[in-house]
Design an enzyme around this catalytic site. Structure first.
Site: not given
Ligand code: UDP
Ligand code: MG
Length: 430
Positions: A190-191
């Protein structure tokens, strides 16, 4: 006093480490911070630890009260961060997870570099990663290094190792309508989705010092998610770190009463631990308890059954009993004698009969569900009389017998329709 650095800590069921994460902020050499603890509706044990700290006026606590059934819908930590950012006041924003600790100079060092270099808007530092086993013992240690000024930090930088300005977050919001991308497709990294947004404006500037320590335990999302297919095949035994054991039956999760686990000849070694959001994504079906021995419509699929007054062995699937025709058929599909479930004559008699399970030959037209096949180094799993290609690493993750599959030839494979493949795909964006 307006805080200079806003720390956003996302938390979910990590009672062993959440306290250390919070203390690592309290122990900073830099005093001018505020901490937002964003808890994703953890169980009591974790919340009680968090509550020990919330009297400190610098610490703000929010609980998402997310329902488990909703958990899979977004990348949760990205959603929590998006909820936190508008509440923060700092000139700089930085992130922490509940299984990470900041070293004491983390905030001071990063804030200093940003203060002294108005042109730099994102800094990142080295991270010490400790992989730990179930008992908390360190298995491996490695350093995630810095690589100079990075225009593409995807896969190289963890979000616990960065600090950025509020002004760049505001620019992102203006451009994209949100801060972090929380589409669940990017949960695994997700980052990375946020890195793409950030680097649209500025590169990552290195601070070649170790400023945080990440702990990867056996329950970390990344480790549990690794090699899982998008959909879990029916017949898989699953649990999650915060749950009981379920069987995936008809794409629903059915809790297995521990009292019948052994009676149904389930095997503890077959249970696959998967992340909470992935388990809770499955609708909860009727529990598997003693009732299944009285009502065949409740009986779970993919079980061998026998009754006292009938010598025949049957395979139960889709509401029908399939007579396993002879010992050769039984061993051809690698069925095991010690996995036969004893049911009453009465129950067996009520179950409608389905196709026979015949020996494996060119004449075969019907396959029992949930069997792992191998042909020319390709694996398949049978479901609904289809052969679904399954990657070896996925079959391994699902505790299927990759060392001992049912070997078939191409002519047999060609007789059956192919189903949707079970594949591991790391969601990736660029
Ligand atoms: N997390 C969350 N809700 C969930 C699962 C995870 O907010 O339902 C948070 C968790 O508290 C942590 C972050 O997501 O801050 C990453 O989770 P984890 O440490 O399990 O994964 P990994 O380190 O393997 O990426
Ligand atoms: Mg983690």
């Amino acid at each position: 006093m307006i805080p200079i650095v806003s720390v956003i800590l996302t938390s979910y069921n990590k009672p062993k480490t959440i306290g250390n994460a919070i203390e690592s902020v309290l122990n900073q050499t830099f005093g001018n911070w505020e901490l937002f603890i964003m808890d994703d509706h953890s169980q009591k044990e974790t919340v009680e630890i968090i509550k020990r700290y919330i009297n400190d006026p610098r610490i703000h606590y929010f609980n998402s009260y997310i329902q488990d059934s909703e958990r899979y819908k977004t990348t949760r930590y990205a959603t929590l961060i998006n909820e936190a950012i508008p509440k923060t006041k700092g000139k700089y924003i930085t992130y922490l997870t509940d299984d990470n600790i900041f070293l004491p100079e983390r905030l001071e060092t990063m804030a200093r570099v940003l203060n002294q270099n108005p042109d730099i808007e994102i800094v990142y530092s080295q991270q010490l990663v400790k992989t730990i086993d179930e008992n908390g013992k360190v298995e491996r240690e490695k350093i995630r290094k810095t690589y100079g000024v990075l225009k593409n930090p995807i896969g190289l930088v963890d979000h616990c190792s960065i600090m950025h300005t509020r002004s760049i977050a505001d620019k992102i919001y203006k451009e994209y309508g949100s801060y972090w991308e929380d589409d669940p497709a990017y949960w695994f990294n997700g980052d990375a989705a946020f890195w793409t947004r950030l680097t649209n404006f500025k590169p990552f500037y290195p601070i070649p010092k170790t400023l945080d320590i990440a702990l990867k335990d056996a329950q970390s999302f990344q480790r549990l998610y690794h090699h899982l297919p998008k959909n879990i095949p029916n017949g898989t035994l699953v649990r999650s770190p915060s749950s009981d054991t379920y069987i995936i039956d008809n794409q629903e999760r059915r809790k297995i009463d521990p009292e019948v686990f052994g009676k149904l000849k389930y095997d503890v070694d077959k249970i696959v631990t998967i992340p909470d959001p992935f388990l809770f994504k499955y609708k909860e079906g009727v529990s598997v308890d003693n009732q299944v021995f009285f009502d065949y419509s409740l009986f779970p699929d993919q079980r061998l059954i026998i009754s006292p007054n009938n010598p025949a062995v049957f395979y139960f699937q889709n509401g029908k009993k399939h007579h396993v025709k002879n010992e050769k058929a039984f061993s051809d599909f690698k069925f095991q004698w010690d996995k036969i479930v004893i049911v009453s004559d009465n129950l067996l008699n009520q179950i409608p009969s389905g196709n026979f399970i015949e020996e494996l030959s060119m004449n075969i037209t019907f396959l029992p569900d949930g069997v792992l096949f191998n042909c020319d180094n390709n694996f398949y799993i049978s479901l609904n009389n289809h052969l679904h290609p399954i990657e070896k690493r996925v079959a391994t993750k699902l505790n299927l017998p990759v060392a001992n599959p049912v070997r078939i030839n191409r002519n047999i494979v060609a007789k059956f329709k192919q189903g949707e493949p079970f594949k591991w795909q790391i969601p990736f964006i660029n």
